[in-house]
Design a protein around this motif. Structure first.
Motif, PDB file in Angstrom:
ATOM      1  N   ARG A   1     -13.233  -3.136  -1.346  1.00 11.69           N
ATOM      2  CA  ARG A   1     -13.079  -4.384  -1.884  1.00 11.69           C
ATOM      3  C   ARG A   1     -12.341  -5.380  -1.024  1.00 11.69           C
ATOM      4  NH1 ARG A   1      -9.761  -3.058  -7.237  1.00 11.69           N
ATOM      5  NH2 ARG A   1      -9.929  -5.407  -7.369  1.00 11.69           N
TER       6      ARG A   1
ATOM      7  N   THR B   1      -5.358  -0.829  -7.620  1.00 14.89           N
ATOM      8  CA  THR B   1      -5.389   0.460  -7.167  1.00 14.89           C
ATOM      9  C   THR B   1      -3.984   1.312  -7.134  1.00 14.89           C
ATOM     10  OG1 THR B   1      -6.786  -0.375  -5.392  1.00 14.89           O
ATOM     11  CG2 THR B   1      -5.958   1.698  -5.168  1.00 14.89           C
TER      12      THR B   1
ATOM     13  N   ILE C   1       0.938  -0.957  -0.228  1.00 14.90           N
ATOM     14  CA  ILE C   1       0.079  -0.052  -0.116  1.00 14.90           C
ATOM     15  C   ILE C   1       0.949   1.258   0.044  1.00 14.90           C
ATOM     16  CG2 ILE C   1      -1.689   1.322   1.225  1.00 14.90           C
ATOM     17  CD1 ILE C   1      -2.520  -1.627   2.529  1.00 14.90           C
TER      18      ILE C   1
ATOM     19  N   SER D   1     -12.380   3.104  -2.146  1.00 12.70           N
ATOM     20  CA  SER D   1     -12.623   2.013  -2.955  1.00 12.70           C
ATOM     21  C   SER D   1     -11.929   0.785  -2.747  1.00 12.70           C
ATOM     22  CB  SER D   1     -12.255   2.279  -4.687  1.00 12.70           C
ATOM     23  OG  SER D   1     -12.411   1.408  -5.462  1.00 12.70           O
ATOM     24  N   MET D   2     -10.322   0.850  -2.381  1.00  7.59           N
ATOM     25  CA  MET D   2      -9.633  -0.223  -2.130  1.00  7.59           C
ATOM     26  C   MET D   2     -10.028  -1.031  -0.965  1.00  7.59           C
ATOM     27  SD  MET D   2      -5.655  -0.273  -1.391  1.00  7.59           S
ATOM     28  CE  MET D   2      -5.428   0.878  -0.151  1.00  7.59           C
TER      29      MET D   2
ATOM     30  N   ASP E   1      -9.351   6.581  -3.871  1.00 12.62           N
ATOM     31  CA  ASP E   1      -8.793   5.518  -4.150  1.00 12.62           C
ATOM     32  C   ASP E   1      -8.876   4.460  -2.642  1.00 12.62           C
ATOM     33  OD1 ASP E   1      -7.748   5.820  -6.675  1.00 12.62           O
ATOM     34  OD2 ASP E   1      -5.731   7.039  -5.941  1.00 12.62           O
TER      35      ASP E   1
ATOM     36  N   CYS F   1      -6.033  -6.715  -5.603  1.00 15.72           N
ATOM     37  CA  CYS F   1      -6.754  -5.496  -5.392  1.00 15.72           C
ATOM     38  C   CYS F   1      -5.957  -4.428  -5.164  1.00 15.72           C
ATOM     39  CB  CYS F   1      -8.029  -5.718  -4.200  1.00 15.72           C
ATOM     40  SG  CYS F   1      -8.512  -4.031  -3.670  1.00 15.72           S
ATOM     41  N   ILE F   2      -5.029  -4.563  -4.300  1.00 11.00           N
ATOM     42  CA  ILE F   2      -4.022  -3.593  -3.928  1.00 11.00           C
ATOM     43  C   ILE F   2      -2.889  -3.101  -4.980  1.00 11.00           C
ATOM     44  CG2 ILE F   2      -2.146  -2.587  -2.253  1.00 11.00           C
ATOM     45  CD1 ILE F   2      -3.308  -4.561  -0.247  1.00 11.00           C
TER      46      ILE F   2
END
Length: 249
Positions: free
Chosen positions: A21, A224, A5, A17-18, A14, A220-221
């Protein structure tokens, strides 16, 4: 996980959203694990604050309304100004001298007052109203048939004032009841990192249970971060354009 991250490139959107998820992925893992559930609940509380305050930073509906109301008072001002000016230079002696006196007052405060910013224009109109509301001036306006146009301007200003006051009150309430979304984001990143780090630790000892979910979180990360980096690169490569604009209302 702190290296996965990258806070420096992430926007509030961002992170929202992250987080959403990641929470959806982790929800199915919580079960009876108190430690994982505790970190999840802690992160989720921060997430809810972040979402709430992100929404309150959206543009107020009154912003557009003020723009439209300002245009209305501008039209009313220009109409009154031009009518009085036209009458003042007319050949009809019964109206030109009276109109000239009234137009002189407008000229004193500025014939282009409608081009001023919100506060400056309001100040000018208040001064103009103080003069035109005097009995002799109001009578002159009535005598030449311009009183309805003057009342139209006063009504337009009153509507603008009401919306402006409402927006000011709204801003005061938001200031007292909200937090800066960027400050909450600074809390969200560590909370999210702790949560994901625990899933990573569990994956090392029980890959069958946690491995697939952890891989989804990493994906996912990574996605993003990629989106954020692409946005950052686009902004850095945008040409600098210097614009000359009129002062904002």
């Amino acid at each position: 996980m702190e290296k996965l991250i990258v806070p420096s490139i992430l926007s509030v959107t961002d992170v929202v959203s992250m987080s959403d998820r990641i929470f959806k992925i982790i929800q199915k893992l919580i079960g009876n694990d108190q430690k994982l559930n505790g970190l999840y609940e802690k992160a989720n509380l921060v997430y809810k604050r972040l979402v709430k305050n992100q929404k309150t930073t959206n543009k107020s509906r009154l912003t557009e309304e003020l723009v439209n109301l300002d245009k209305q008072r501008d039209r009313a001002f220009v109409a009154l100004r031009d009518i009085l000016h036209g009458m003042s230079i007319s050949l009809i002696e019964e109206v030109n001298s009276s109109a000239a006196k009234l137009y002189a007052t407008i000229d004193k405060y500025g014939v282009n007052a409608y081009r001023l910013g919100y506060k400056a224009e309001t100040s000018v109109l208040i001064s103009l109203f103080a003069d035109f509301d005097l009995a002799d001036r109001t009578q002159l306006l009535a005598d030449i048939g311009a009183l309805p146009f003057y009342e139209s301007l006063k009504n337009a200003q009153a509507a603008f004032d009401a919306a402006s006051s409402q927006k000011s009150d709204e801003k005061t309430v938001l200031t007292s009841e909200t937090e800066a979304a960027t400050s909450i984001m600074a809390e969200m990143i560590p909370a999210l990192t702790s949560l994901v780090s625990l899933v990573q630790l569990y994956t090392q000892t029980d890959a069958e249970t946690y491995g697939e979910s952890f891989n989804q979180i990493v994906t996912c990360i990574t996605e993003t971060n990629a989106t954020a980096r692409a946005r950052k690169t686009r902004k850095e490569n945008e040409p600098v354009v210097v614009k000359v604009t009129q002062p904002e209302k």
